[in-house]
Design an enzyme around this catalytic site. Structure first.
Site, mmCIF file in Angstrom:
data_model
loop_
_atom_site.group_PDB
_atom_site.id
_atom_site.type_symbol
_atom_site.label_atom_id
_atom_site.label_comp_id
_atom_site.label_asym_id
_atom_site.label_seq_id
_atom_site.Cartn_x
_atom_site.Cartn_y
_atom_site.Cartn_z
ATOM 1 N N ASN A 1 0.971 -1.021 -0.018
ATOM 2 C CA ASN A 1 -0.211 -0.136 -0.260
ATOM 3 C C ASN A 1 0.816 1.237 -0.273
ATOM 4 O O ASN A 1 1.585 1.487 0.944
ATOM 5 C CB ASN A 1 -0.970 -0.083 1.319
ATOM 6 C CG ASN A 1 -1.673 1.112 1.362
ATOM 7 O OD1 ASN A 1 -1.782 2.411 0.422
ATOM 8 N ND2 ASN A 1 -2.257 1.140 2.299
ATOM 9 N N TRP A 2 0.868 1.870 -1.400
ATOM 10 C CA TRP A 2 1.824 3.319 -1.333
ATOM 11 C C TRP A 2 1.110 4.261 -0.491
ATOM 12 O O TRP A 2 2.205 5.192 -0.617
ATOM 13 C CB TRP A 2 2.095 3.412 -2.807
ATOM 14 C CG TRP A 2 3.094 2.367 -3.253
ATOM 15 C CD1 TRP A 2 3.635 1.068 -2.599
ATOM 16 C CD2 TRP A 2 4.004 2.097 -4.232
ATOM 17 N NE1 TRP A 2 4.718 0.857 -3.531
ATOM 18 C CE2 TRP A 2 4.282 1.048 -4.886
ATOM 19 C CE3 TRP A 2 3.025 3.135 -5.393
ATOM 20 C CZ2 TRP A 2 5.130 0.528 -6.340
ATOM 21 C CZ3 TRP A 2 3.904 2.797 -6.840
ATOM 22 C CH2 TRP A 2 4.549 1.872 -6.714
ATOM 23 N N LYS A 3 0.162 4.146 -0.177
ATOM 24 C CA LYS A 3 -0.633 5.645 0.638
ATOM 25 C C LYS A 3 -0.231 6.392 -0.380
ATOM 26 O O LYS A 3 -0.262 6.756 -1.924
ATOM 27 C CB LYS A 3 0.209 6.032 1.741
ATOM 28 C CG LYS A 3 0.027 5.097 2.699
ATOM 29 C CD LYS A 3 -0.029 4.372 4.245
ATOM 30 C CE LYS A 3 -0.206 3.430 4.661
ATOM 31 N NZ LYS A 3 -0.031 3.286 6.131
ATOM 32 N N HIS B 1 -9.331 0.948 5.105
ATOM 33 C CA HIS B 1 -7.990 1.666 5.804
ATOM 34 C C HIS B 1 -8.508 2.791 6.872
ATOM 35 O O HIS B 1 -8.952 3.294 6.869
ATOM 36 C CB HIS B 1 -7.030 1.528 4.442
ATOM 37 C CG HIS B 1 -5.702 1.564 5.220
ATOM 38 N ND1 HIS B 1 -5.150 3.100 5.641
ATOM 39 C CD2 HIS B 1 -4.602 1.203 5.555
ATOM 40 C CE1 HIS B 1 -3.837 2.423 6.495
ATOM 41 N NE2 HIS B 1 -3.588 1.590 5.537
ATOM 42 N N GLU C 1 -6.085 4.781 8.074
ATOM 43 C CA GLU C 1 -5.909 6.474 7.787
ATOM 44 C C GLU C 1 -7.751 6.561 7.165
ATOM 45 O O GLU C 1 -7.653 7.792 7.568
ATOM 46 C CB GLU C 1 -4.950 6.629 6.420
ATOM 47 C CG GLU C 1 -3.963 6.252 7.392
ATOM 48 C CD GLU C 1 -2.498 5.593 6.881
ATOM 49 O OE1 GLU C 1 -2.599 5.153 5.408
ATOM 50 O OE2 GLU C 1 -2.250 5.380 6.663
ATOM 51 N N GLU D 1 -5.019 -4.920 10.168
ATOM 52 C CA GLU D 1 -3.926 -4.073 10.661
ATOM 53 C C GLU D 1 -4.002 -2.886 12.093
ATOM 54 O O GLU D 1 -5.567 -2.015 11.824
ATOM 55 C CB GLU D 1 -3.710 -2.448 9.425
ATOM 56 C CG GLU D 1 -3.751 -3.770 7.988
ATOM 57 C CD GLU D 1 -3.071 -2.236 7.623
ATOM 58 O OE1 GLU D 1 -2.252 -2.601 6.974
ATOM 59 O OE2 GLU D 1 -3.380 -1.154 6.979
ATOM 60 N N GLY E 1 3.057 2.300 10.540
ATOM 61 C CA GLY E 1 3.967 3.490 10.479
ATOM 62 C C GLY E 1 4.560 3.895 12.085
ATOM 63 O O GLY E 1 5.171 4.676 11.932
ATOM 64 N N SER F 1 3.731 -1.893 10.321
ATOM 65 C CA SER F 1 5.329 -1.991 10.218
ATOM 66 C C SER F 1 6.032 -3.621 9.780
ATOM 67 O O SER F 1 6.744 -4.282 10.845
ATOM 68 C CB SER F 1 5.798 -1.628 11.260
ATOM 69 O OG SER F 1 5.174 -1.201 11.778
ATOM 70 N N GLY G 1 2.825 -0.808 4.344
ATOM 71 C CA GLY G 1 3.205 0.081 3.938
ATOM 72 C C GLY G 1 4.799 0.804 3.580
ATOM 73 O O GLY G 1 4.982 0.527 2.660
ATOM 74 N N GLY G 2 5.075 1.035 4.562
ATOM 75 C CA GLY G 2 6.228 1.885 4.513
ATOM 76 C C GLY G 2 7.484 0.997 3.371
ATOM 77 O O GLY G 2 8.069 1.090 2.835
HETATM 78 P P1 13P Z 1 3.935 -0.014 7.547
HETATM 79 O O1 13P Z 1 4.021 -1.073 6.969
HETATM 80 O O2 13P Z 1 4.060 1.733 7.112
HETATM 81 O O3 13P Z 1 3.353 0.533 9.264
HETATM 82 O O4 13P Z 1 1.816 1.034 7.477
HETATM 83 C C1 13P Z 1 1.016 -0.313 7.053
HETATM 84 C C2 13P Z 1 -0.303 0.227 6.333
HETATM 85 O O5 13P Z 1 -0.829 1.063 6.905
HETATM 86 C C3 13P Z 1 -0.769 -0.855 5.375
HETATM 87 O O6 13P Z 1 -1.511 -0.476 4.397
#
Ligand code: 13P
Length: 253
Positions: A9-11, A94, A96, A166, A172, A212, A233-234
């Protein structure tokens, strides 16, 4: 056997050109991977990513969708439009989006249904906040989000879903849930699906962990019986680290 899914997920990161470069770099690193490889770029980079991924084992997904096919909905993107760009997956619910964009369980449910109608596979995200965990509400919150999110689906539709647990406090932050904690909640989520659709159907649903995830912790997470992959994510923003997660079992990087 549930085929593992590793989804990135590149956000709100990467331009179209950066997305195409990334996919070109990732392709040879993950060719022949056992896991299904999904990349979810921002809307503006979907077409470039899909074009770059053509003919490879990398598939593309959106990060959100609106439930109508078309209409006066300024700023929104429909399932048809995602499909048109070559998407086969889409993240829904998600944390967010729940936190910053007023995504409710009812909206998640409408989005899930709209995606399924168009043959797109939803990745439905659920998970508790730190305050909810500390108040002992983890399982209640996840149960509600799952039950409301998948409400009204047929068993055939439900088995095609991908869910992602999640925990919000792990996103993050570098604080990954322990494999045992993630397993406990994911196995509980499978039980919730089982009580709606029957245990046999629930056994077929792939449930991912997100929060993470890194090359260093993926193998331990994947060793748990109910964890079928990861939503990253990251660590999905660099081809080398994303490939190392995808290849957790074998060659690694
Ligand atoms: P991180 O891997 O950066 O913690 O993000 C997880 C995430 O929100 C994937 O959707």
């Amino acid at each position: 056997m549930r085929r593992p899914v590793i989804a990135g997920n590149w956000k709100m990161y990467k331009t179209a050109a950066e997305a195409a470069d990334f996919i070109r770099e990732l392709k040879p690193l993950v060719a022949g991977a056992e896991a299904e490889v999904v990349v979810c770029p921002p809307f503006t980079a979907l077409a470039a990513a899909a074009e770059a991924a053509r003919g490879s084992n990398i598939v593309i997904g959106g990060q959100d969708v609106f439930w109508e096919n078309e209409g006066a909905y300024t700023g929104e993107i429909s399932p048809l439009m995602l499909k048109d760009l070559g998407c086969s997956y889409c993240i829904v619910g998600h944390s967010e989006r729940r936190q910053y964009f007023a995504e409710t369980d009812a909206k998640v449910n409408r989005k899930v249904k709209a995606l399924l109608e168009h043959g797109l596979r939803p990745i439905v995200c659920v998970g508790e906040t730190l305050a909810e965990r500390e108040a002992g509400q983890t399982l209640t919150v996840c149960q509600r989000q799952v039950e409301e999110g998948v409400k009204g689906l047929t068993t055939a539709q439900a088995v095609g879903l991908v869910l992602a647990y999640e925990p919000v406090w792990a996103i993050g932050t570098g604080h990954t849930a322990t494999p045992a904690d993630a397993q406990e909640v994911i196995s509980f989520i499978r039980g919730v699906l089982g009580s709606i659709y029957g245990p046999e159907a629930a056994e077929q649903v792939r449930i991912l962990y997100g929060g993470s995830v890194k090359p260093e912790n993926i193998a331990a997470l994947m060793a748990e019986p109910d964890i079928d992959g990861a939503l990253v994510g990251g660590a999905s923003l660099k081809a080398q680290s994303f490939a190392a997660i995808i290849n957790y079992r074998g060659k690694g990087i």
